[in-house]
Enzyme design. Structure first.
Site, short mmCIF file in Angstrom:
data_model
loop_
_atom_site.label_atom_id
_atom_site.label_comp_id
_atom_site.label_asym_id
_atom_site.label_seq_id
_atom_site.Cartn_x
_atom_site.Cartn_y
_atom_site.Cartn_z
N TYR A 11 19.33 14.50 65.73
CA TYR A 11 20.59 15.13 65.40
C TYR A 11 21.43 15.30 66.50
O TYR A 11 22.87 15.73 66.14
CB TYR A 11 20.53 16.36 64.58
CG TYR A 11 19.52 17.36 65.15
CD1 TYR A 11 19.99 18.37 65.90
CD2 TYR A 11 18.36 17.47 64.53
CE1 TYR A 11 19.43 19.20 66.65
CE2 TYR A 11 17.25 18.48 65.20
CZ TYR A 11 18.05 19.41 66.07
OH TYR A 11 16.97 20.38 66.60
N LYS A 12 21.01 14.92 67.88
CA LYS A 12 22.08 15.09 68.69
C LYS A 12 22.83 13.96 69.02
O LYS A 12 23.63 13.42 68.28
CB LYS A 12 21.38 15.60 70.01
CG LYS A 12 20.88 17.13 69.71
CD LYS A 12 19.95 17.47 70.66
CE LYS A 12 19.33 19.15 70.49
NZ LYS A 12 17.97 19.52 71.04
N ARG B 91 28.83 25.75 77.54
CA ARG B 91 28.40 24.24 77.62
C ARG B 91 29.51 23.37 76.90
O ARG B 91 29.84 23.82 76.07
CB ARG B 91 27.15 24.08 76.71
CG ARG B 91 25.84 24.00 77.51
CD ARG B 91 24.46 23.48 76.46
NE ARG B 91 24.65 23.68 75.02
CZ ARG B 91 23.70 23.31 74.42
NH1 ARG B 91 22.59 22.77 75.10
NH2 ARG B 91 23.78 23.27 73.07
N PHE C 152 13.23 24.35 76.90
CA PHE C 152 13.84 24.79 75.60
C PHE C 152 12.59 25.53 74.95
O PHE C 152 11.45 25.35 74.96
CB PHE C 152 14.13 23.40 75.05
CG PHE C 152 15.16 23.78 73.59
CD1 PHE C 152 16.19 23.79 73.78
CD2 PHE C 152 14.22 23.56 72.30
CE1 PHE C 152 16.91 24.01 72.46
CE2 PHE C 152 14.95 23.74 71.31
CZ PHE C 152 16.45 24.16 71.25
N ASP D 282 10.26 15.18 76.96
CA ASP D 282 11.06 15.61 75.60
C ASP D 282 12.29 15.18 76.21
O ASP D 282 13.21 15.70 77.11
CB ASP D 282 11.10 17.10 75.53
CG ASP D 282 11.88 17.61 74.41
OD1 ASP D 282 12.83 16.94 73.95
OD2 ASP D 282 11.65 18.66 73.75
#
Ligand SMILES: *Cc1c(COP(=O)(O)O)cnc(C)c1O
Length: 410
Positions: A221-222, A369, A126, A196
């Site tokens: 927040y995911k 996705r 990422f 991560d």
């Protein structure tokens, strides 16, 4: 024989996690398959935020730091994240963001491995993970970021390596690392690990203690449903807490912040990784997000997640298999809670299904996705999403010019 919509309705009727969907406020008719980017609003959050603002902030004001436990929220919420990642409550702190926590933990790791100057990571990780390491290297003489392809990681771990930073579930492909094996490889080379967990926490069963992980960060927040820009969390294994020193030595990581002395001295425990006054509004929203996991076993979440993904792949391959290339692992054991499909016109195709109320997202250059969040994604959602995708392909609807226009956030 292929499955019918009624079969999917039956799966929902039999689903042990079906009750959890009522914990969320999901717009009617929307099929939301983007909880891996921004989790949906928990049903209890608006009222709790209103109460917090009006009573705790509005009426009790400064006394709330003590009276309503504001000062301990970063630790209290850390303790609630802990069971989701297989950590002890005193090993987790909710603070800052993933990027900032990466900086703090990576810098601390360099200090814990004196004489070693290399941080190994994966190319195509990422971007913020790579960028934060690059920034860190610019401010620390001699530090080298060694980014290598996944298959070359073991051989990149030599005597100069202080830290191995990997993202457990890849954001584009959902590919999962074998956390235990990679951690062992790093330890055999004398290095520490920083995982991560942004795309795994709340979606994949994790056991940081069993894998002997050293350090970790993750996102609020995911899958944790903490709201846009929610604080992240960090994990420091108990055995490292005394040796951990943060480069961002702010006053709230001090042993005695309210004595206001001139010299910095770290607090004991994971609190020492704190820097600033916590955002209580943001933590309040995240607390409600974490409550959506109450009484839920991560093993059940993982089992449903794997099944949702397998079924989606099966339906897509039945109805429009030749159109797409699978961009994720077929074996769900090595796939996070998402399915990635590849198509050179993926952006327009995604916009076309979004216009039909099926929300996934697109990642360059060609990845569509679809994220599955077992607390609220239903089996019929998987069926209907695949049906919309098939119709968009069969009719060529995605070729309409309006679907080719790029927005700033994809
Ligand atoms: C979402 C995500 C982040 C987010 O970083 P922030 O600093 O919290 O915006 C970081 N790393 C990975 C792998 C992610 O998926």
């Amino acid at each position: 024989m292929s499955l019918t919509r009624a079969d999917f309705e039956q799966m929902d009727a039999d689903d042990a996690l079906a009750f959890a969907r009522d914990r969320f406020s999901i717009p009617d008719g929307l099929i939301y398959l983007d909880g891996n980017s921004l989790g949906v609003l928990p049903a209890a959050t608006p009222a709790r935020m209103k109460e917090m603002v009006e009573r705790e902030w509005g009426e009790d004001l400064i006394s709330s730091w003590n009276k309503h436990g504001w000062m301990d929220m970063p630790l209290d919420l850390g303790a609630k994240v802990a069971p989701l990642i297989g950590a002890a409550p005193e090993e987790v702190l909710v603070a800052d963001t993933v990027s900032i926590n990466i900086y703090k933990l990576a810098a601390a790791a360099l200090k814990m491995r004196p004489g070693r100057k290399v941080i190994v990571t994966e190319t195509g990780n990422f971007p913020t993970d790579l960028y934060m390491l690059q920034g860190l290297a610019e401010f620390h003489d001699g530090v080298e970021v060694r980014a290598v392809a996944r298959e070359n990681i073991p051989e990149a771990l030599d005597d100069d390596v202080a830290l191995l930073l990997l993202t457990h579930a890849h954001y584009k492909t959902g590919a999962l690392f074998d956390m235990q094996a990679m951690t062992k490889a790093a330890h055999d080379a004398g290095a520490l690990t920083l995982w991560d967990l942004s795309h795994s926490t709340g979606a994949v069963e994790l056991d940081l203690q069993a894998a002997r992980c050293d350090l970790a960060v993750g996102c609020g927040y995911k899958y944790l449903n903490g709201g846009p820009g929610a604080p992240g969390f960090l994990f420091i294994a108990k055995r490292h807490l005394d040796d951990f020193h943060t480069p961002l030595s702010g006053w709230l990581g001090h042993a005695k912040p309210f004595e206001f002395v001139d010299d910095y001295a770290p607090a004991s425990g994971v609190r020492r990784a704190m820097c600033s006054s916590p955002s209580i509004l943001a933590l309040t929203a995240l607390e409600e997000g974490l409550k959506t996991f109450d009484g839920v076993d991560m093993a059940d979440i993982r089992a449903k997640s794997r099944r949702l993904g397998d079924l989606f792949i099966q339906l897509v391959e039945e109805r429009c298999g030749e159109e797409f290339e699978l961009g994720c692992a077929r074996d769900s054991e090595w796939r996070g809670s998402q399915v990635s499909l590849r198509h050179k016109d993926g952006y327009a195709i995604m916009q076309a299904i979004i216009a039909r109320g099926v929300i996934g997202d697109f990642r360059d250059p060609d990845i569509l996705r679809f994220g599955f969040t077992p607390l609220y994604t239903r089996f019929v959602d998987v069926h209907d999403a695949a049906a919309h995708l098939a119709e968009v392909m069969e009719t060529g609807e995605w070729r309409e010019p309006r679907f080719a226009e790029r927005a700033a956030v994809t």
